[in-house]
Every structure is written in structure tokens, then in C-alpha cells.
Design a protein around this motif. Structure first.
Motif, PDB file in Angstrom:
ATOM      1  N   HIS B  59      28.547 -73.170  74.058  1.00 49.04           N
ATOM      2  CA  HIS B  59      28.075 -73.161  75.489  1.00 49.04           C
ATOM      3  C   HIS B  59      27.516 -72.774  76.290  1.00 49.04           C
ATOM      4  CE1 HIS B  59      29.562 -73.535  79.740  1.00 49.04           C
ATOM      5  NE2 HIS B  59      29.988 -74.360  79.699  1.00 49.04           N
ATOM      6  N   SER B  60      26.698 -71.278  75.485  1.00 49.82           N
ATOM      7  CA  SER B  60      26.355 -70.068  76.172  1.00 49.82           C
ATOM      8  C   SER B  60      24.347 -70.365  75.447  1.00 49.82           C
ATOM      9  CB  SER B  60      26.582 -69.075  75.252  1.00 49.82           C
ATOM     10  OG  SER B  60      27.590 -68.336  76.280  1.00 49.82           O
ATOM     11  N   THR B  63      22.601 -73.723  76.966  1.00 51.77           N
ATOM     12  CA  THR B  63      22.846 -73.118  79.096  1.00 51.77           C
ATOM     13  C   THR B  63      21.549 -72.588  78.751  1.00 51.77           C
ATOM     14  OG1 THR B  63      24.763 -72.408  79.187  1.00 51.77           O
ATOM     15  CG2 THR B  63      23.285 -71.353  80.770  1.00 51.77           C
ATOM     16  N   ALA B  64      21.339 -70.886  77.273  1.00 54.28           N
ATOM     17  CA  ALA B  64      20.437 -70.168  77.568  1.00 54.28           C
ATOM     18  C   ALA B  64      18.704 -71.207  77.401  1.00 54.28           C
ATOM     19  CB  ALA B  64      20.977 -69.225  76.488  1.00 54.28           C
TER      20      ALA B  64
END
Ligand SMILES: Cc1ncc(C[n+]2csc(CCOP(=O)(O)OP(=O)(O)O)c2C)c(N)n1
Ligand code: SF4
Lengths: 311, 406
Positions: B59-60, B63-64
Motif C-alpha cells: 500500500h505504501s 503510494t510512494a
């Protein structure tokens, strides 16, 4: 920005980096916090936002900001900050971006995101020593969805999902998570609690934070008129009361060393703060919930006793 | 640089290296891990000038990756299966940011039961997100598709992220001879990323991913994405022409195998279509006019190319390596939708096979061709069937007996 200390409200920078006319509620303590934060941060920033009330500050095609803005989602604004920061760094390093174009990266989220859903991505960002600012405006519930319980909701409070009733007269039975300590256990260079009722303290903390590379974290306790149930004109007063009763200690941590930046000369009883708000009204009527009120006061006293700051 | 024996995973890593990607946020999952380990090693030994960061979750990571792409860096990331689903929320979000992120998905069956073998429920779950999807059959195609994906994604008429898909194990860990293109040639095909559109810098404040109030604006933005995705097919043809001119390898939005005079067609994607092609060849030896159609793109869906290719054919068998529980094969539904308004349309049969990497045997292909022929003789199409052989069932029964279960 020079790093000398500001002494009075008159010395705050007059420039506004957030313009009036937003969709936030009248009297929103978070908006006031943000206004001060942006005075401190300037306009060469990009705000990476998590789902919450403030997501509705920019509504296509309008923005109240002089700076850039990226809405991510509720769980991952710190990860968005990672991507932006890393990209800026590598583009500058490779000569593809003029260093003049560099930006400070700022996460902006509510407590629901900060205390609950984004805890893992926040932990990751702090752990990786990401060079960013994190502003959490803590209204002690999920505000944007109509005020439901979050990990920041205090014991004894009424929220949409902790309604006081015959079986559970107290409302929320859980204690607010200690986000400051959770963050501090990661040993970032700088953490502070702030309040919109103490803008000088807030401004000086941002000035101080600026000297550190790495995560710079701020939690602001913010009154929320519709969620807490009080007249918007009393917002600053309530923010002040949360500090004066000792409920919201103003402090900072530099590389893990905690210091309080303001200790009230005399602590007001927490009841003064509680009784002003609809969300605690069930503690007073139809019957006073003596035990609950006592335990809230004791929790506050214990905190200050532990820090040997109780007068 | 000549040919080397590369796995699908290392071919993907080579694509990323040759594309001179700036930024790679990563998170491990079998069978994708070799891609990020290879890139990490290159960065560590100085053969790749990029920034690599291991994130706390997919998820991160997504996003990144999207945020870096929105800041103007050429960015890559990769995952598989549960990882893709864990990042699902951000797949839609990043596509809405209209950033040219390229992501490799190494397909693996979804829990539960938990498995390592591949099928396509992972990648097909995100098919409506706005990411373009290229599905690869060979290791060479993986490498080449990564390069073409950046060209496509960064084209100002597209500006959508691209997913390049390969099968776990069957391609991720299979070594094939792969031509590694020369970096100078790659540069002439894929110039440095110089974003002209939305990205963050001090001199030009910009709001990205902002809220809209009301369906009018929302529809407007979604429709823009839809149009851009449809543009991508035409632009991909330009990209393919350039690619062929520079590297000599030809790609199209659909891959047609022995299709010219074919009457009975298999529709398959990814690495199992190599098995399908072998089956077609054998069927031809038995006198069956067989052919195979492999859509390389599933989004955008190459409707007119597929319609053209299937004009006048007798029967088409779609072999889905996925199952939409309660409905059946996903690509079968897509094909049915694509052909429905054609007056002269072939019969359409549905088979589900290869779930969790289960092999599709020669016998099963023969069974499929028989079904196609009898359907075209009688005009009766039997309901969808799940390919499962007698001996496979016996194997399971035996295991259950050993474990003491009836
Ligand atoms: C994954 C996901 N789940 C739920 C929501 C719905 N949601 C939107 S805003 C919000 C409340 C956020 O609360 P908080 O972080 O405290 O910020 P506030 O609304 O108080 O500003 C929720 C639950 C969402 N946007 N995404
Ligand atoms: S609901 Fe509360 S926190 Fe949200 S905008 Fe209104 S006052 Fe501010």
C-alpha cells in the motif's frame, strides 16, 4: 527563517499562506492550527494529505493554498511523502531539477489516520528517517465521517460509535492512545505537541524543528465545534482549557529527550473543560458519573506527577 | 549486448535498468522478489544510478511510487498477488493521478487457500482501475514490454500507468535466451523523462488528486481516463513501429498464431499460450484448422483487432486462467461482450484451466478442440467447463485417504 525565539503574538509573520473561504466548519481549531503552521513553513512546500476533513480544503478547481497539494488516501500520506521527497532528492542529485525548485514535504492528517490507519506507514517513514514534517490535527474522532470513535478518542467521550447508553453509560471505555510516545519510541529528531491557543509556542517549535533533518512531527489538539458540541466562538477557549487543565501537555522531544514547553502555574480541574462540551454531557446528567469524572482527573494528575511537574 | 539466459524476473530487472529508472520503492513477495533483489544489487554495486527504498507494505509502496512519478521521477515498482490486492486502493488512486508509473505484476493465485502457483485473478482484479495492462508470453517480451510501457505511459496523449504482467514460476523462474538491448539504442527509443505536465516544483504550485464535488466533475475526469486509455492502442502501434525499427522485434496489440486460414481458435494469454501454440501445431498435424489468438493488452481491450481476427471463424474457445466466482471466466465475458453485436460471429466456448498453476495437458487441449468441432457441427454450445482430469481427481482422493479424510 531566522531561528531566534518569537516572544509575542505580534511577532508572528503577517503573511498568510492559506486564504479564507474553505469548506471547513466555522471555529475549526484544526484550520487555525494549519494557518499558523503554514506561516511557519512558508509556501515552498507540498502538503501530502490523508483522507479527513481537510481533504475538502481543495475542491476542484479551487485551492486556498499558495503551495502544492497531493491527496493520497487515509492509510498512506507518509508513504506519499516518501515518494515526493525521494524523487526531489534524486532529481536534484542528477541535475534534472534546479535546487531552487526544492520543496519541504509536509504530511497533513487527522487523528484517525495518524493514530489508526496510517500508523504503519508513519512508523515506516520515521524509521527510514524521512526528511519531512508531519502535522496531525487531533479532534479525537473521525470528523469527516460525522464523528466516530478513533484511537485518539478519550475515555468517557461520546462519539457516533460510542454512544452512552444503559449498558455503557460512560461512552468510550478506552483510553486515548499515546501517539507522542509511540512516535518517540522511534527516536525521531523532533516531536512536539501544539495547540492553536498557543501560537507563539507553536511557531517557536516549528522554528526549532527546522534545524533537524529527518522526521519532524507535530500533534495539535484541536477543538471541533460540531463533533465536540459547543459554540464555534468558544473554540480557542476550549483549546486553552485543554492545556490549562493539564489534559493536553505542551511538550517537545529532541532526539527522544522530552521537555515540557509550558506548565500551567495552577491546573484547572478537568471538569471545567469537560462540562463545556456535548460529548461529555452524559457524565454530568441525568446523574453525575462520579467514578468516570474521578478517573479522568486522576489520569491527568498521574501524568504530571510522573513528570514531577504537579505544583 | 547479445543474448543471455535470463529468467522472466531478471528480464524485468534488465528492462528497468535499461530504462534508466530514477526511483524504485519495493516490498518483497514470492515470486517477484528476484526483480527487486537484482535491482538492489545493481544499485549497490554502482551499475545503476537510482534510488531504492524498501517500504512498509505494498500500500505504501504503490503510494510512494505514484507520488515520485507525480514529482517527475521515472519510477518503477513491482508486486504480485496478495501484494497487488494489498495495494489495490492505491492502484485506482495512482491511475487517477495520471502518472506514467510502470509496474510489473508477477501473477500468483490469490488466497485462500494460499498458493504460490500462478493464475490471473490478481491482475484481472485491477483491470478497471485505469492502469493499462500488457500480458507477456516470453522473457524477451517482458524486457521489451517494460521499455515500451514507459514510452506509452509517458506519451502526453496517454499519461496513464502501465502494468506489465507475467506468470509466476512459469515465466518468473524460467530461463530463456533474451536479447539485452544496447543502452544507446534504448536511449534513442526511450529518451530521458522530461515531464511537461503536472509535477511538483516550487515555481509552479499544483494540486493533485483533489476532491471533486458532484458527479459532473467526477464523470469528466473518469471519461478523460477512458479516452486516454483508448488512445493508448493507436499510440502503442507507433511505439511498436519504432521498437521494430530500432530493435528488429515486432509486437502488436494481439498476437496471432496460425490464424490465417484457421477455423477453430484458442484464446489464451500469458505464458500458457505457449502450451496452446504447441497444441495448435499438433491439431494442425491431425488436420484440424486450429489457431491461437493472444491478446497482449487486456486494458485497453483491443476490441476491433479481436473482431477482425475472429471474422468468419467457426468456433472460439476461451481458456481463462481465472475464475470470477459465481460467474465463470472473466476473459470469456469480455470476449462475449466484444463479439455480441457482430452479425457473423463465431460460437464462443468457455473453459477454465490453469488455476493456481495447474497444468493444461495435451489431452485437455484435444478435448477443447473436440468440443469446438462438435459445437460448430451441431450449433449447440455446452456450458462452461472447468478443466480437471480423472487422474488429477484420483491424486486428490488418494492424498485425502492418506491424511485420513474420507
Ligand atoms: C480506506 C478508507 N476507509 C474509510 C474512509 C472514510 N473516511 C474518510 S475521512 C474519514 C475520517 C478521518 O478521520 P480523521 O483522520 O480523524 O480526520 P478528520 O476527518 O477528523 O479530519 C474516514 C473514516 C476512507 N476515506 N478510506
Ligand atoms: S468537523 Fe471538526 S475538525 Fe472537521 S472541519 Fe469541522 S470543526 Fe474542523
Amino acid at each position: 527563517m531566522d531561528t531566534s525565539t518569537i516572544r509575542s503574538i505580534k511577532e508572528l509573520p503577517p503573511e498568510e499562506n492559506m486564504l479564507p473561504g474553505t469548506a471547513a466548519c466555522a471555529g475549526c481549531g484544526g484550520l487555525l492550527t494549519l494557518r499558523y503552521c503554514l506561516k511557519a513553513l512558508g509556501d515552498k512546500i507540498v502538503i501530502v494529505n490523508a483522507a479527513g476533513c481537510f481533504t475538502l480544503l481543495t475542491i476542484y478547481p479551487f485551492s486556498p493554498f499558495r503551495n502544492s497539494w497531493l491527496y493520497t488516501a487515509m492509510a498512506c500520506a507518509p508513504a506519499g511523502a516518501q515518494g515526493v521527497r525521494d524523487a526531489l532528492d534524486i532529481l536534484i542529485k542528477k541535475g534534472k531539477l534546479d535546487p531552487e525548485e526544492n520543496l519541504k514535504v509536509v504530511v497533513l492528517s487527522g487523528d484517525g489516520s495518524a493514530y489508526d490507519m496510517a500508523l504503519s506507514s508513519t512508523s515506516g517513514a520515521i524509521y527510514r528517517n524521512l526528511d519531512f514534517y508531519y502535522i496531525c490535527y487531533d479532534n479525537e474522532a473521525y470528523g469527516n465521517t460525522g464523528f466516530q470513535h478513533s484511537g485518539a478518542s478519550p475515555f468517557g467521550s461520546r462519539t457516533g460509535t460510542t454512544p452512552p447508553g444503559k449498558e455503557v453509560p460512560v461512552g468510550s471505555q478506552l483510553q486515548k492512545k499515546n501517539l507522542f510516545d509511540i512516535w518517540n519510541s522511534h527516536k525521531p529528531p523532533y516531536i512536539a505537541t501544539v495547540s492553536p491557543a498557543y501560537p507563539v509556542d507553536l511557531m517557536n517549535k516549528f522554528k526549532k524543528a527546522e534545524q533537524f533533518k529527518g522526521p519532524k512531527l507535530f500533534i495539535s489538539h484541536i477543538p471541533c465545534p460540531p463533533g465536540w458540541g459547543f459554540d464555534p466562538s468558544r473554540s480557542v477557549r476550549l483549546a486553552k482549557l485543554s492545556v490549562e487543565t493539564g489534559l493536553w501537555p505542551l511538550k517537545e522531544s529532541v532526539h527522544g529527550e522530552v521537555e515540557h514547553t509550558y506548565v500551567p502555574k495552577k491546573f484547572k480541574p478537568v471538569e471545567e473543560y469537560l462540562k463545556e462540551q456535548e460529548r461529555f454531557s452524559h457524565l454530568f446528567k441525568p446523574v453525575r458519573q462520579e467514578d468516570a469524572l474521578k478517573s479522568i482527573q486522576e489520569m491527568v494528575d498521574e501524568y504530571w506527577k510522573k513528570h514531577e511537574l504537579l505544583p | 549486448m547479445g543474448k543471455e539466459m535470463l529468467t522472466g524476473n531478471s528480464a524485468a530487472a534488465w528492462g528497468v535498468r535499461l530504462a534508466e529508472v530514477d526511483y524504485i520503492p519495493a516490498y518483497p513477495i514470492t515470486p517477484q522478489t528476484e526483480i527487486i533483489e537484482t535491482i538492489a544489487k545493481w544499485i549497490s554495486d554502482g551499475s545503476m544510478d537510482a534510488s531504492f527504498v524498501t517500504m512498509d507494505s505494498e500500500h505504501s509502496m504503490i503510494t510512494a511510487a505514484g507520488a515520485a512519478s507525480a514529482t517527475g521521477a521515472r519510477t518503477f515498482t513491482t508486486t504480485s498477488s496478495q501484494g497487488l490486492l494489498y495495494g489495490f486502493e492505491m492502484i485506482y488512486t495512482v491511475a487517477g493521478w495520471r502518472v506514467p508509473l510502470v509496474m510489473v505484476n508477477v501473477s500468483r493465485g490469490l488466497s485462500s487457500p494460499i498458493t504460490l502457483g500462478p493464475d490471473h485473478n490478481d491482475i484481472l482484479a485491477v483491470r478497471d482501475s485505469g492502469f493499462l495492462q500488457i500480458h507477456c508470453e516470453t522473457c524477451q517480451e517482458v524486457l521489451d514490454s517494460v521499455l515500451m510501457a514507459y514510452r506509452l505511459a509517458e506519451d502526453e496523449r496517454v499519461l496513464l500507468p502501465v502494468m506489465v504482467n507475467m506468470d509466476g514460476f512459469y515465466l518468473s523462474f524460467t530461463r530463456e535466451a533474451v536479447e539485452i538491448p544496447d543502452v544507446e539504442k534504448v536511449r534513442s527509443f526511450l529518451p530521458e523523462y522530461r515531464p511537461e505536465h503536472a509535477f511538483f516544483k516550487a515555481a509552479r504550485p499544483m494540486a493533485q488528486g483533489v476532491a471533486v464535488l458532484g458527479g459532473d466533475y467526477y464523470s469528466y475526469f473518469k471519461y478523460q481516463m477512458h479516452l486516454a486509455s483508448q488512445n493508448a492502442l493507436e499510440i502503442y502501434k507507433e511505439v511498436c513501429d519504432d521498437f521494430e525499427r530500432i530493435f528488429g522485434r515486432k509486437y502488436e496489440v494481439i498476437d496471432e498464431y496460425m490464424m490465417e486460414d484457421a477455423e477453430y481458435i484458442l484464446v489464451m494469454t500469458n505464458s500458457f499460450s505457449t502450451l496452446g501454440k504447441a497444441a495448435v501445431k499438433r491439431a494442425r498435424e491431425d488436420g484440424v484448422k486450429a489457431g491461437l489468438l493472444r491478446p497482449r493488452f487486456l486494458r485497453p481491450f483491443p476490441e476491433s483487432e479481436i473482431k477482425n481476427a475472429l471474422k468468419g471463424k467457426k468456433a472460439v474457445a476461451v481458456i481463462d486462467q481465472n475464475i470470477s466466482v459465481g460467474k465463470g471466466g472473466i476473459i470469456y465475458s469480455e470476449m462475449a461482450g466484444c463479439l455480441y453485436n457482430e452479425i457473423d460471429r463465431p460460437l464462443l466456448l468457455s473453459f477454465i484451466g490453469g488455476l493456481g498453476g495447474k497444468n493444461i495437458s495435451q489431452k485437455e487441449f484435444e478435448f477443447i478442440f473436440e468440443k469446438m468441432i462438435s459445437a460448430s457441427d451441431t450449433g449447440i454450445v455446452e456450458p462452461p467447463s472447468l478443466l480437471y482430469t480423472e487422474s488429477e481427481l484420483e491424486g486428490i482422493t488418494k492424498l485425502k485417504e492418506i491424511a485420513g479424510k474420507e
